[in-house]
Motif scaffolding. Sequence first.
Motif, short mmCIF file in Angstrom:
data_model
loop_
_atom_site.label_atom_id
_atom_site.label_comp_id
_atom_site.label_asym_id
_atom_site.label_seq_id
_atom_site.Cartn_x
_atom_site.Cartn_y
_atom_site.Cartn_z
N PRO A 179 0.83 -1.21 0.00
CA PRO A 179 0.00 0.00 0.00
C PRO A 179 0.86 1.25 0.00
CG PRO A 179 -0.76 -1.56 1.67
CD PRO A 179 0.55 -2.08 1.17
N PRO A 180 0.49 2.27 -0.80
CA PRO A 180 1.22 3.55 -0.77
C PRO A 180 0.81 4.34 0.45
CG PRO A 180 -0.56 3.66 -2.36
CD PRO A 180 -0.57 2.25 -1.82
N THR A 181 1.48 4.11 1.57
CA THR A 181 0.97 4.48 2.89
C THR A 181 0.94 5.98 3.16
OG1 THR A 181 3.18 4.18 3.82
CG2 THR A 181 1.68 2.32 3.92
N ALA A 182 1.74 6.79 2.49
CA ALA A 182 1.80 8.21 2.83
C ALA A 182 0.48 8.91 2.56
CB ALA A 182 2.92 8.89 2.06
N ALA A 201 0.36 -10.48 -17.73
CA ALA A 201 0.24 -10.45 -19.19
C ALA A 201 1.59 -10.49 -19.88
CB ALA A 201 -0.53 -9.19 -19.60
N ALA A 202 2.60 -9.89 -19.27
CA ALA A 202 3.93 -9.82 -19.89
C ALA A 202 4.78 -11.05 -19.61
CB ALA A 202 4.66 -8.57 -19.39
N ALA A 203 4.42 -11.81 -18.57
CA ALA A 203 5.28 -12.90 -18.10
C ALA A 203 4.92 -14.24 -18.73
CB ALA A 203 5.16 -13.01 -16.58
N GLY A 204 5.94 -15.10 -18.82
CA GLY A 204 5.67 -16.51 -19.07
C GLY A 204 5.24 -17.16 -17.77
N THR A 205 5.90 -16.74 -16.69
CA THR A 205 5.55 -17.17 -15.32
C THR A 205 5.66 -15.96 -14.41
OG1 THR A 205 6.63 -19.30 -15.79
CG2 THR A 205 6.00 -18.84 -13.50
N ALA A 206 4.66 -15.78 -13.54
CA ALA A 206 4.68 -14.67 -12.60
C ALA A 206 4.53 -15.20 -11.18
CB ALA A 206 3.57 -13.67 -12.89
N ILE A 207 5.38 -14.70 -10.27
CA ILE A 207 5.29 -15.03 -8.84
C ILE A 207 4.85 -13.76 -8.13
CG2 ILE A 207 6.52 -15.80 -6.78
CD1 ILE A 207 8.50 -17.22 -8.63
N LEU A 208 3.71 -13.81 -7.46
CA LEU A 208 3.17 -12.67 -6.73
C LEU A 208 3.25 -12.95 -5.23
CD1 LEU A 208 2.16 -12.26 -9.62
CD2 LEU A 208 -0.10 -11.71 -8.71
N THR A 209 3.73 -11.97 -4.46
CA THR A 209 3.84 -12.16 -3.02
C THR A 209 3.01 -11.12 -2.27
OG1 THR A 209 5.84 -10.79 -2.86
CG2 THR A 209 6.15 -13.15 -3.23
N TYR A 210 2.67 -11.45 -1.03
CA TYR A 210 1.81 -10.60 -0.20
C TYR A 210 2.51 -9.30 0.19
CZ TYR A 210 -1.96 -14.01 0.70
OH TYR A 210 -3.03 -14.84 0.60
N PRO A 211 1.72 -8.26 0.46
CA PRO A 211 2.28 -6.99 0.94
C PRO A 211 2.57 -7.04 2.43
CG PRO A 211 -0.10 -6.81 0.82
CD PRO A 211 0.26 -8.19 0.29
N GLY A 212 3.20 -5.98 2.94
CA GLY A 212 3.46 -5.85 4.36
C GLY A 212 2.21 -5.46 5.12
N PHE A 213 2.35 -5.36 6.44
CA PHE A 213 1.21 -5.08 7.32
C PHE A 213 1.01 -3.57 7.48
CE2 PHE A 213 2.06 -9.47 8.20
CZ PHE A 213 0.82 -10.01 8.49
N ASP A 214 0.55 -2.95 6.39
CA ASP A 214 0.18 -1.54 6.40
C ASP A 214 -1.31 -1.43 6.10
OD1 ASP A 214 2.84 -0.40 6.73
OD2 ASP A 214 3.24 -1.07 4.69
N ALA A 215 -1.87 -0.27 6.41
CA ALA A 215 -3.26 -0.01 6.06
C ALA A 215 -3.43 -0.17 4.55
CB ALA A 215 -3.66 1.39 6.49
N GLY A 216 -4.42 -0.94 4.13
CA GLY A 216 -4.62 -1.26 2.72
C GLY A 216 -4.22 -2.67 2.36
N ARG A 217 -3.58 -3.39 3.29
CA ARG A 217 -3.13 -4.75 3.03
C ARG A 217 -4.29 -5.67 2.65
NH1 ARG A 217 0.43 -9.03 4.57
NH2 ARG A 217 -0.69 -10.87 5.31
N HIS A 218 -5.40 -5.58 3.37
CA HIS A 218 -6.50 -6.50 3.13
C HIS A 218 -7.03 -6.39 1.70
CE1 HIS A 218 -6.39 -7.76 7.19
NE2 HIS A 218 -6.95 -6.69 7.72
N GLU A 219 -7.09 -5.17 1.17
CA GLU A 219 -7.58 -4.99 -0.19
C GLU A 219 -6.65 -5.66 -1.20
OE1 GLU A 219 -7.35 -2.72 2.16
OE2 GLU A 219 -9.06 -1.34 2.11
#
Length: 352
Positions: A179-182, A201-219
């Motif tokens: 989340p862009p916390t500022a 769309a650009a990748a042959g394979t994409a690895i996505l990881t979770y965000p940190g514990f800031d406001a907006g994480r749940h979204e």
Amino acid sequence: MATAVGFPAGTAASRLREAGLQDGAFVHHDLGLHLDDASAPGQLALGPKLSGNMAELIQRSQPDAVVVLGDRWELLYVVPAVVVSGVRLVHLHGGEVTEGALDERVRHAVTKLADQHCVSTAGAARRVAQLGESPERIHQTGAPGLDRFREPNPLTEEEFQAEFGRPLVRPLLMVTYHPPTAEMSGNAGALARQVFDESIAAAGTAILTYPGFDAGRHEIVAELEEIAAGGTAIVRESLGPLYPRVMATIDALVGNSSSGILEAATFSVPVVNVGDRQKGRESGANVIHCRDERPGIHASIEKALSAEFQDLSRQVVNPYGDSHSSERIERVVVGSGRTPLTKAFIDIGAGE
């Protein structure tokens, strides 16, 4: 004494063992505090409990020094207990700039409370001096996170298949969006989704990881769960100890994580840094900065994957150090008791 404070139970202890420390060489303290609600009210409710528990821990353990890293909001509650208790505070990664994150303010506040500063770059050292800190308290050690990357070891295709359950199809992208916390704009999920969609769309394979514990994480996590259900990308909460090997395998890193600024250059990995979260932070020529807009994200990923930019990235020298910072930091921590707790503010004249 070596003290580790873990958030999820056992995490800090397991990481210390992975780093080579044996049982009995350190003491692990779990304060039993966990951030279940990654929102501003959740943070404000947890903070005073963290401060009180830290004060009790300091009284029990009687440390000679406390080392804190970076700029997380939790430090606003950890550091005062250290200072009020008269314990020397060593701060890592002070003097850096991330204008698009709340972390920016926290980092500079911790600098003024700290006794010793282990900074990662010459620019960071200059900014700490601008805050009135004396030269003998400022030490350019490099970024300690790079020390575990001294010998990059990519995953083989067989290892990748075994770990992720699918073949490695290039280009391989790793994506992390926080989340862009500022600004606290409230649209973190939508901003993250466009980064995820363009990367997939650009990748042959994409690895996505979770965000940190800031406001907006749940979204953002909700978007990741939807993508995982669709099977269009690999989604992991964290790569943990596997992270260095994945970093050594990928063709580009996309998102707004500090890892793209600090660590990717060590692996000669091109980076697409999206939005303002890392705005103002020093970066290598392997980093492409773009706005939180689909056309710019699309064009930047395309550029990062081009043969020309891949070649350029292989020539980059990481401005954050040479993967040998830990021994320098150790010397600062061990010698911190020789510097008095009283600090003089060092004025800098115009033009200095």
